[in-house]
Enzyme design. Structure first.
Site: not given
Ligand code: DON
Length: 578
Positions: A108, A381, A399, A401, A423, A452, A473
């Protein structure tokens, strides 16, 4: 501070003490080991056919699933730049077949050391629009390159150079711009236009490339070659590091060479628990996914979900989600910087308490529980799932993001920087781009990893091993949850990927549904119980799932079919067998 929150903090402190106890060595058993037939062939599901092919090429070259993961990761970063890349981060959940060892490689992003709690607020303490989303302050220190190096050194069989070669060659030779690339660029064109490097790479001639345009990225090839030759130092020190720090600082950012040299991946013990006879192995903090998944499934444990009418089933699912996402907002963050009561939150006894508060006839208004507000996420992502012929497993979500990350490509590097700083909770109670709210546990701090939702997961059932995950997300956790339930209901991989989904994240207090997820009479029944139901017009995520049946070695892949026409001559149905 509310009373409930105070109680939570006390509990958090009490349980944190337990976390320093030594953890037993971890080997996840594939069930019925004596009766296991090895996979008949390796199987990979990813969001892009070229990435899947890169993984298979490395397997054919003598690599294992972990070498293949390096190839898939590096190729996705090239051909699906809107979703992930070496300017971002990811989580690698691995299981080694030879001894059952499972590990979660946390690659991360981290906040730079000059980051401060209020860096996204103005003088009046109000969030500055888009500062955590676009431009130099939005980017955390990338983790993915260190993750790839770590995989090669610890778990792979091939030198890093061989595993990176498919991506290097593709960057030099070129690949076709796809429908999904095109769709996502529309969303971020204004931001990409503002950055010289991004403009040169993604807006040749000042506009988005037409679908099918052959794209080349020699800078990316050079960056990967440096990584291949010098390992960690090939990215985090030397030429690449200098370019990055110069470029970010020139644009007004705060990265330093020490931030890059000081980055390290962290091996963490996965969250593991049993549900309906299967062992679930999944993401620990700084992902919220595994904790929430465990909490939800423990709440649901006594319910015979497959025997329940759709409205009743949806109701208990939503009430379980609501409670787990509430705890996410309050307690979860970077476990190296805040005390998280993980043991409590994944304890079946704690879940029993949450379950006791569920009224089977009425929705519990979220405002009865402490928390804050929300907007929906967009689908960036990326996730991929691998099973090799020996039974090694890799479940990887990576990702930058939001689509195209922070919109910056430092000239000469060939990759986008992330906007993972969004995030964090930029201010207690202020929702991020996914409508997620947080408190102190997920406040910005130097060197901290933002919380995350990415939830790469294994389901080790008596008859079948499954590797799954998805972007999406805040909805990632709900999608993986429903995927686990469908797997344990016996559905095939493709059926799991195809199934329409529902989601509730505590705040906003809305049950959202993909098109076709809820029949009209079910919606009415849920409204009668007090739910606010929002039926969306589009689908979520991009699930990539593979399964291996232990009795005969059969393997199967399922993938999100919406992006099938993602490019003119390269359909992205990632599921390919050899
Ligand atoms: O780490 C996370 O939870 C987010 N940065 C993930 C972002 C993501 O899945 C974007 N798609 N919808």
């Amino acid at each position: 501070m509310s009373r409930l929150r105070r109680v939570g903090m006390v509990l958090a402190r009490a349980f944190a003490a337990a976390l320093v106890l030594p953890v037993p060595s971890i080997a996840a058993e594939v069930p019925a080991a004596s009766a296991v037939v090895k996979p008949a062939q390796p199987v990979i599901a990813s969001a892009h056919r070229l990435a899947t092919e890169a993984g298979h090429r490395v397997l054919a070259d003598g690599g294992n699933a972990f070498d293949a993961a390096i190839a898939v990761s590096a190729t996705l970063g090239l051909v699906e730049p809107e979703s992930s890349g070496i300017g971002g981060g990811g989580f690698f959940l691995l299981r080694r077949a030879s001894d059952g060892h499972v590990v979660f490689v946390d690659a991360r992003e981290r906040a730079p050391m000059a980051a401060t709690r209020d860096m996204f607020l103005d003088a009046n303490g109000q969030p500055i629009p888009e500062r955590s989303i676009n431009g130099p302050l939005a980017a955390g220190i990338p983790g993915l390159p260190a993750g790839l190096v770590h995989l090669a050194e610890r778990y792979g069989r091939l030198p890093l150079e061989r595993s990176l070669m498919p991506a290097i060659e593709l960057a030099e030779r070129g690949w076709p711009w796809g429908v999904k690339n095109q769709a996502m660029i529309g969303w971020r064109q204004r931001v990409l236009e503002a950055d010289r490097g991004a403009r040169a790479l993604f807006l040749p001639g000042g506009k988005p490339p037409a679908v099918g345009t052959r794209m080349r990225n020699p800078d990316y090839a050079r960056t990967l070659r440096r990584l291949a030759r010098d390992g960690f130092d090939g990215f985090y020190r030397g030429d690449t590091a200098r370019r990055l720090v110069d470029g970010v600082r020139r644009a007004g950012g705060i990265w330093t060479l020490e931030d890059l040299a000081g980055y390290a991946v962290i091996e963490r013990e996965p969250i593991r628990f049993r549900y309906r006879g299967a062992e679930i192995v999944t993401a620990p903090p700084p992902s919220s996914g595994g904790v929430a998944l465990a909490s939800i499934l423990h709440i649901l444990a006594p319910f015979e979900l497959d025997q329940m009418a759709p409205a009743a089933r949806t109701h208990v699912l939503v009430e379980a989600m609501r409670r787990a996402y509430r705890d996410r907002a309050i307690y979860l963050g970077d476990p190296d910087q805040v005390r998280i009561p993980v043991d409590l939150l994944v304890d079946p006894a704690y879940a029993a308490g949450l379950r006791a508060g569920i009224n089977l006839e009425r929705a519990t208004p979220s405002e009865l529980l402490p928390g804050i507000s929300a907007r929906p996420g967009s689908d960036q992502t990326t996730h991929y799932s691998i099973i090799d012929a020996e039974g090694n497993l890799a479940s990887v979500t990576q990702t930058v993001n939001l689509p195209f990350g922070n919109g910056m490509v430092i000239p000469g590097t060939g990759f986008l920087l992330n906007n993972e700083m969004d995030d964090f909770s930029v201010k207690p109670g202020v929702p991020n781009a996914f409508g997620l709210v947080g408190e102190d546990a997920n406040a910005v701090a130097p060197g901290k990893r933002p919380l995350s939702s990415m939830t790469p997961t294994f389901v080790l059932a008596p008859d079948r091993v499954t590797v799954l995950g998805t972007p999406g997300g805040s909805r990632i956790i709900s999608m993986v949850l429903l995927g686990v339930l469908a797997v344990l209901d016996g559905q095939g991989a493709q059926a799991v990927a195809d199934a329409p989904r529902i989601h509730h994240q505590y705040l906003p207090d809305t049950l959202s549904a993909e098109p076709g997820a809820l029949a009209p009479d079910v919606v009415e029944a849920l409204k009668a119980k007090g739910h606010t139901v929002s039926q969306g017009e589009r689908n979520w995520g991009n699930m990539q799932i593979v399964s291996w049946w232990l009795s005969d070695g059969r393997v199967e892949a399922g993938f999100d079919r919406r992006w099938k026409s993602a490019s003119v001559d390269e359909p992205t149905d990632g599921a390919i067998f050899r």
